[in-house]
Write a protein that holds these residues in place. Structure first.
Motif, PDB file in Angstrom:
ATOM      1  N   GLU A  83       0.767  -1.044   0.108  1.00 26.55           N
ATOM      2  CA  GLU A  83       0.068   0.070  -0.148  1.00 26.55           C
ATOM      3  C   GLU A  83       0.946   1.280   0.088  1.00 26.55           C
ATOM      4  N   MET A  84       2.094   1.154   0.491  1.00 26.95           N
ATOM      5  CA  MET A  84       2.811   2.451   0.331  1.00 26.95           C
ATOM      6  C   MET A  84       3.067   2.918  -1.051  1.00 26.95           C
ATOM      7  N   THR A  85       3.117   2.085  -1.948  1.00 30.12           N
ATOM      8  CA  THR A  85       3.133   2.397  -3.468  1.00 30.12           C
ATOM      9  C   THR A  85       2.234   3.461  -3.802  1.00 30.12           C
ATOM     10  N   GLU A  86       0.999   3.437  -3.195  1.00 25.33           N
ATOM     11  CA  GLU A  86      -0.217   4.352  -3.496  1.00 25.33           C
ATOM     12  C   GLU A  86       0.423   5.928  -3.259  1.00 25.33           C
ATOM     13  N   LEU A  87       1.381   6.104  -2.282  1.00 24.26           N
ATOM     14  CA  LEU A  87       1.845   7.202  -1.816  1.00 24.26           C
ATOM     15  C   LEU A  87       2.783   7.841  -2.904  1.00 24.26           C
ATOM     16  N   TYR A  88       3.168   7.141  -3.997  1.00 29.17           N
ATOM     17  CA  TYR A  88       4.095   7.648  -4.947  1.00 29.17           C
ATOM     18  C   TYR A  88       3.488   8.331  -5.916  1.00 29.17           C
ATOM     19  N   GLU A  89       3.970   9.396  -6.238  1.00 26.17           N
ATOM     20  CA  GLU A  89       3.151  10.415  -7.565  1.00 26.17           C
ATOM     21  C   GLU A  89       4.571  10.512  -8.547  1.00 26.17           C
TER      22      GLU A  89
END
Length: 98
Positions: A83-89
């Motif tokens: 779920e941490m990958t959802e923070l990447y933009e």
């Protein structure tokens, strides 16, 4: 430790609440420096807290800490990594800044 069993205990805590034009926050400090691990739950007991605008207050309460089982802790860590990958933009636009 049984892999699917949760344990719980009560501990005193301090709730710090601030409500101002710069901050709207609440922090809970557990007595004795109790560490909270992935998957653990903390429930603070007592009446609802209301703080007027521009005010900051400290409340002494009782909290119940419910420790996650070994399986829940492992599952929480695994899900957290994905779920941490959802923070990447990331943007690959060809526009130039002027």
């Amino acid at each position: 430790m049984i892999p699917f069993r949760r344990t719980a205990f009560d501990t005193p805590c301090r709730v710090l609440v601030e409500h101002s034009d710069e901050f709207l926050c609440a922090h809970v400090e557990l007595a004795g420096g109790v560490a909270i691990n992935p998957g653990d739950r903390v429930r603070v007991h007592g009446d609802p807290i209301h703080v007027a605008f521009g005010d900051s207050r400290v409340f002494e309460r009782l909290a119940t800490v419910e420790r996650a089982s070994a399986v829940e802790r492992l599952w929480t860590k695994l899900c957290g990594h994905f779920e941490m990958t959802e923070l990447y933009e990331v943007s690959f636009s060809d526009r130039r800044l002027s």
